[in-house]
Design a protein around this motif. Structure first.
Motif, mmCIF file in Angstrom:
data_model
loop_
_atom_site.group_PDB
_atom_site.id
_atom_site.type_symbol
_atom_site.label_atom_id
_atom_site.label_comp_id
_atom_site.label_asym_id
_atom_site.label_seq_id
_atom_site.Cartn_x
_atom_site.Cartn_y
_atom_site.Cartn_z
ATOM 1 N N VAL A 6 37.603 32.091 30.004
ATOM 2 C CA VAL A 6 38.474 33.049 30.471
ATOM 3 C C VAL A 6 37.970 33.734 31.481
ATOM 4 O O VAL A 6 38.767 34.257 32.132
ATOM 5 C CB VAL A 6 38.748 33.983 29.224
ATOM 6 C CG1 VAL A 6 39.359 35.365 29.216
ATOM 7 C CG2 VAL A 6 39.399 33.320 27.861
ATOM 8 N N LEU A 7 36.651 33.771 31.415
ATOM 9 C CA LEU A 7 36.125 34.680 32.436
ATOM 10 C C LEU A 7 36.243 34.126 33.715
ATOM 11 O O LEU A 7 36.665 34.657 34.783
ATOM 12 C CB LEU A 7 34.360 34.726 32.211
ATOM 13 C CG LEU A 7 33.804 36.020 32.570
ATOM 14 C CD1 LEU A 7 34.036 37.171 31.662
ATOM 15 C CD2 LEU A 7 32.184 35.868 32.446
ATOM 16 N N LEU A 8 36.155 32.733 33.831
ATOM 17 C CA LEU A 8 36.550 31.899 35.273
ATOM 18 C C LEU A 8 37.780 32.166 35.577
ATOM 19 O O LEU A 8 38.070 32.192 36.703
ATOM 20 C CB LEU A 8 35.969 30.482 34.857
ATOM 21 C CG LEU A 8 34.452 30.111 34.669
ATOM 22 C CD1 LEU A 8 34.252 28.638 34.453
ATOM 23 C CD2 LEU A 8 33.627 30.376 36.207
ATOM 24 N N LEU A 9 38.648 32.012 34.655
ATOM 25 C CA LEU A 9 40.026 32.102 34.912
ATOM 26 C C LEU A 9 40.455 33.683 35.555
ATOM 27 O O LEU A 9 40.956 33.706 36.516
ATOM 28 C CB LEU A 9 40.962 32.157 33.788
ATOM 29 C CG LEU A 9 42.555 31.859 33.781
ATOM 30 C CD1 LEU A 9 42.804 30.764 34.748
ATOM 31 C CD2 LEU A 9 43.031 31.962 32.426
ATOM 32 N N GLY A 10 39.626 34.386 35.033
ATOM 33 C CA GLY A 10 39.822 35.790 35.451
ATOM 34 C C GLY A 10 39.244 35.933 37.051
ATOM 35 O O GLY A 10 39.831 36.726 37.913
#
Ligand code: UDP
Ligand code: MG
Length: 334
Positions: free
Chosen positions: A281-285
């Protein structure tokens, strides 16, 4: 061509990118349909840096109908929407209608777009009655539409159909936008006061191949979402907030269990799973953030959005202006 008054009523704008096989038939049907309207019109072809014989064919067509034809030759491939922007900047008609070069939007339908504009609409969107695209392409664009409508509040039923009409006031508003990457129909919709949609026929691509892969379709919608809304950023702020609240609950739960049950080492893999998910999720963000930063970067570089190699138009001589003319982002701004 028959004229009524000296004002050009209609500018038809057609971006052309490697459309050599279909151009002949396009000319045949387009000019017949436009002549039948019995109004003063102009057709502006923009060659978007084609590598086939399209520019030569457009030159021939200009020689054949110089009274109503104008050709803008871009030096490099700038993309369909920048090509349309180049034509908007030079268009003179009270109404401007855009059309694809591949005959997927029948030129005969221009009269219906014109009728809607005459009735007072300042933006005419079109919906393909029977879409002749393969099913996954239809499903994909349906899904992407929903997501886009939710985030941008731009209601365009059929975003893939480029047969659209704009009143001059909307064209001028679009021209004043100096965005590096944009989607013209969405801009038109944003500036319109009386947008309408009408049904039109849709045919299969006459010749050549679609220039848009599924990847490009996804990109276009991503562009729309990041170009017309900050909702994606807000989604991540909210997701972060919710994760923080959930984590806090988890910490409290663990603390209580530590006191009640004692030290525990079970559940290491659960922890991994949760950690990997959160990293994802962090990378997507980070990616979404990157999209916005990328846009800002492109914008601040102030590079020309498109480069005009030559313009063929009546009166102005065969090649007007300097051989290479750069349309800077500031073009059209006061
Ligand atoms: N086009 C363009 N520049 C590009 C890609 C496409 O000017 O980089 C033109 C193309 O010649 C056509 C229109 O944009 O007139 C729509 O392209 P295409 O038919 O490939 O898209 P699709 O109908 O598959 O969405
Ligand atoms: Mg097409």
């Amino acid at each position: 061509m028959s004229t009524s008054g000296s004002e050009i009523r209609l500018s038809v704008v057609i971006p052309v990118f490697n459309e050599e096989p279909g151009l002949g038939q396009l000319f045949e049907r387009l000019y017949a349909a436009l002549d039948a309207l019995r109004i003063r019109y102009e057709v502006i072809f923009v060659d978007d840096g084609s590598s086939d014989r399209s520019p030569a064919i457009l030159r021939d067509q200009f020689a054949r109908r110089p009274d109503v034809t104008r050709v803008i030759l871009l030096a490099h491939n700038a993309g369909q929407h920048m090509a349309i922007m180049a034509a908007f900047t030079r268009s003179r008609g009270t109404y401007v209608v855009t059309l694809d070069a591949d005959l997927q939007n029948p030129p005969e339908e221009i009269s219906r777009v014109l009728a809607a504009l005459d009735e007072g609409a300042d933006y005419v969107g079109t919906v393909r009655r029977r879409r002749r695209d393969i099913w996954w392409r239809r499903k994909a664009s349906q899904f992407l539409n929903r997501v886009r409508e939710k985030t941008t509040r731009i209601y365009i039923t059929d975003q893939g159909c480029m047969l659209r009409g704009y009143h001059r006031t909307v064209v001028e508003a679009i021209r004043r936008c100096n965005e590096v990457s944009t989607y013209i129909p969405a801009l038109g919709y944003v500036f319109a006061q009386r947008p309408v949609e009408i049904d039109v026929d849709h045919a299969e691509r006459l010749a050549g191949e679609s220039k848009y892969s599924l990847y490009r379709l996804v990109r276009l919608n991503f562009d729309l979402m990041t170009g017309f809304s900050v909702a994606p950023l807000q989604v991540f702020s909210m997701a972060g907030l919710l994760t923080a609240i959930a984590s806090l609950g988890f910490v409290v739960l663990l603390a209580v269990r530590r006191l009640v049950v004692g030290a525990e080492v079970e559940g290491v893999f659960t922890l991994f799973a949760v950690a990997f998910f959160l990293i994802g999720v962090l990378l997507l963000g980070l990616g979404v953030l990157g999209e916005y930063i990328g846009r800002i970067y492109e914008q601040v570089r102030q590079r020309p959005r498109y480069t005009i190699a030559a313009v063929l138009e009546d009166g102005g001589g065969m090649e007007s202006g300097p051989p290479i003319e750069c349309a800077h982002r500031r073009e059209g701004a006061e």
